[in-house]
Design a protein around this motif. Sequence first.
Motif, PDB file in Angstrom:
ATOM      1  N   SER A 172      -4.841   6.318  -1.085  1.00 48.01           N
ATOM      2  CA  SER A 172      -3.771   5.338  -0.934  1.00 48.01           C
ATOM      3  C   SER A 172      -3.949   4.269  -2.001  1.00 48.01           C
ATOM      4  CB  SER A 172      -3.802   4.693   0.451  1.00 48.01           C
ATOM      5  OG  SER A 172      -3.642   5.670   1.465  1.00 48.01           O
ATOM      6  N   VAL A 173      -2.878   3.931  -2.695  1.00 50.13           N
ATOM      7  CA  VAL A 173      -2.934   2.974  -3.796  1.00 50.13           C
ATOM      8  C   VAL A 173      -2.490   1.602  -3.320  1.00 50.13           C
ATOM      9  CG1 VAL A 173      -1.978   2.380  -6.058  1.00 50.13           C
ATOM     10  CG2 VAL A 173      -2.590   4.749  -5.541  1.00 50.13           C
ATOM     11  N   LEU A 174      -3.283   0.573  -3.645  1.00 50.24           N
ATOM     12  CA  LEU A 174      -2.930  -0.806  -3.345  1.00 50.24           C
ATOM     13  C   LEU A 174      -2.412  -1.455  -4.621  1.00 50.24           C
ATOM     14  CD1 LEU A 174      -5.440  -0.098  -1.310  1.00 50.24           C
ATOM     15  CD2 LEU A 174      -5.290  -2.532  -0.815  1.00 50.24           C
ATOM     16  N   THR A 175      -1.233  -2.067  -4.544  1.00 48.93           N
ATOM     17  CA  THR A 175      -0.638  -2.732  -5.701  1.00 48.93           C
ATOM     18  C   THR A 175      -0.444  -4.212  -5.397  1.00 48.93           C
ATOM     19  OG1 THR A 175       1.592  -2.155  -4.937  1.00 48.93           O
ATOM     20  CG2 THR A 175       0.538  -0.653  -6.493  1.00 48.93           C
ATOM     21  N   ASP A 176      -0.412  -5.023  -6.463  1.00 49.10           N
ATOM     22  CA  ASP A 176      -0.159  -6.451  -6.291  1.00 49.10           C
ATOM     23  C   ASP A 176       1.340  -6.715  -6.319  1.00 49.10           C
ATOM     24  OD1 ASP A 176       0.631  -6.286  -8.944  1.00 49.10           O
ATOM     25  OD2 ASP A 176      -1.158  -7.274  -9.734  1.00 49.10           O
ATOM     26  N   VAL A 201       0.857  -1.177   0.000  1.00 47.13           N
ATOM     27  CA  VAL A 201       0.000   0.000   0.000  1.00 47.13           C
ATOM     28  C   VAL A 201       0.896   1.229   0.000  1.00 47.13           C
ATOM     29  CG1 VAL A 201      -0.214  -0.095   2.525  1.00 47.13           C
ATOM     30  CG2 VAL A 201      -1.860   1.217   1.196  1.00 47.13           C
ATOM     31  N   HIS A 202       0.540   2.201  -0.840  1.00 47.02           N
ATOM     32  CA  HIS A 202       1.358   3.398  -1.015  1.00 47.02           C
ATOM     33  C   HIS A 202       0.523   4.609  -0.618  1.00 47.02           C
ATOM     34  CE1 HIS A 202       4.042   0.816  -3.428  1.00 47.02           C
ATOM     35  NE2 HIS A 202       2.915   0.326  -3.922  1.00 47.02           N
ATOM     36  N   HIS A 203       0.935   5.274   0.463  1.00 46.56           N
ATOM     37  CA  HIS A 203       0.198   6.424   0.969  1.00 46.56           C
ATOM     38  C   HIS A 203       0.764   7.722   0.391  1.00 46.56           C
ATOM     39  CE1 HIS A 203      -1.886   3.920   3.884  1.00 46.56           C
ATOM     40  NE2 HIS A 203      -0.733   3.483   4.346  1.00 46.56           N
ATOM     41  N   ASP A 204      -0.123   8.694   0.236  1.00 42.19           N
ATOM     42  CA  ASP A 204       0.257  10.083  -0.083  1.00 42.19           C
ATOM     43  C   ASP A 204       1.057  10.230  -1.371  1.00 42.19           C
ATOM     44  OD1 ASP A 204      -0.996  10.964   2.283  1.00 42.19           O
ATOM     45  OD2 ASP A 204       0.787  10.433   3.436  1.00 42.19           O
ATOM     46  N   LEU A 205       0.794   9.395  -2.373  1.00 44.44           N
ATOM     47  CA  LEU A 205       1.392   9.629  -3.691  1.00 44.44           C
ATOM     48  C   LEU A 205       0.729  10.851  -4.309  1.00 44.44           C
ATOM     49  CD1 LEU A 205       1.452   5.975  -5.102  1.00 44.44           C
ATOM     50  CD2 LEU A 205       3.343   7.257  -4.072  1.00 44.44           C
ATOM     51  N   PRO A 206       1.494  11.789  -4.836  1.00 43.03           N
ATOM     52  CA  PRO A 206       0.900  13.044  -5.315  1.00 43.03           C
ATOM     53  C   PRO A 206      -0.062  12.869  -6.482  1.00 43.03           C
ATOM     54  CG  PRO A 206       3.213  12.890  -5.950  1.00 43.03           C
ATOM     55  CD  PRO A 206       2.959  11.782  -4.977  1.00 43.03           C
ATOM     56  N   ASP A 207       0.101  11.804  -7.268  1.00 38.75           N
ATOM     57  CA  ASP A 207      -0.761  11.596  -8.433  1.00 38.75           C
ATOM     58  C   ASP A 207      -1.686  10.392  -8.268  1.00 38.75           C
ATOM     59  OD1 ASP A 207      -0.135  13.702 -10.306  1.00 38.75           O
ATOM     60  OD2 ASP A 207       1.856  12.810 -10.473  1.00 38.75           O
ATOM     61  N   ALA A 208      -1.924   9.953  -7.033  1.00 38.04           N
ATOM     62  CA  ALA A 208      -2.732   8.764  -6.804  1.00 38.04           C
ATOM     63  C   ALA A 208      -4.159   8.960  -7.312  1.00 38.04           C
ATOM     64  CB  ALA A 208      -2.749   8.429  -5.318  1.00 38.04           C
ATOM     65  N   GLY A 209      -4.711   7.907  -7.910  1.00 33.71           N
ATOM     66  CA  GLY A 209      -6.070   7.971  -8.436  1.00 33.71           C
ATOM     67  C   GLY A 209      -6.906   6.779  -8.014  1.00 33.71           C
TER      68      GLY A 209
END
Length: 288
Positions: free
Chosen positions: A151-155, A63-71
Amino acid sequence: MRDAARRPAAATVDLATRKFWRLIGREIDLGGEHAWLRAPTVGPGTVGTAWLDAEAALRGGAVHHDLPDAGLIGDWGALAGPGFDPSALHPSITDFYRHTARWRMEVWSSWSPLFQPGGEVISRGFGRRVQQLALPTRPLDVARGLDGRVSVLTDATGAQIAAGWIRTLRSTGDVVFSGRYSTRTLPGADRPSVHVTFPLEAGNLQVFLRPHNRAGGALELASGRGPWGSDGAYITVRDRGRDYAQRVPLHESFLLAVDDEQVLRTDHVLRFGPATALRLHYKLTRTG
């Protein structure tokens, strides 16, 4: 002392609520036939954001928090199908969903007098306590707008599989919604829907929204009436090691469109059965 006394009472109410949904719902198999309803849940207490890390661990990803370009939706092409062409959307709408963290939101709300008391009971007695589904019931509640953390969840390969969107009142910092956004295809459907999950203790509220093109590059996301297994709202609960679900008569529509002044706006209507319960209007402004 007063808060300590309230906790057992609240736990009893929450347990009774789950028993109610078990009673009126149907038993489901999340590992098989009903895997389309598999979604995050949480333990007792406030919802928080721990479910994001738990799901990332379950998927073997991160999980990636606070990415400036998260969608919220990384690949609109995944939603293409009969009746919907993502390439026909206005660029601002596509940008909002691909780079949601770049957008600022102002909100206006209008409740039906018939439903506002019920909304106040849910918000005060449940939503604010667990920091989930705390619908604003007075226009001044949202006068200063909403902030959103994406927050983006990646595999395991690094590809986006979902996103968490935590929305808070700018005036108080209180959480209004904590939701998981992704795409999912319902049984027998000819194309995917937008899938939104609001984790709850030992269960969740899930909404499946079908996308449609509208004039001028506008987008409509709708969860109308229909049978079990179609777009709409579902409550799931886990009780004594068994899972249950019920389709509920909550119907939503979101109409995103760019006005004559090139401002992106959204009209959000929440209906209970045939009656309109709540209308929300959002003004969306890109920053950065």
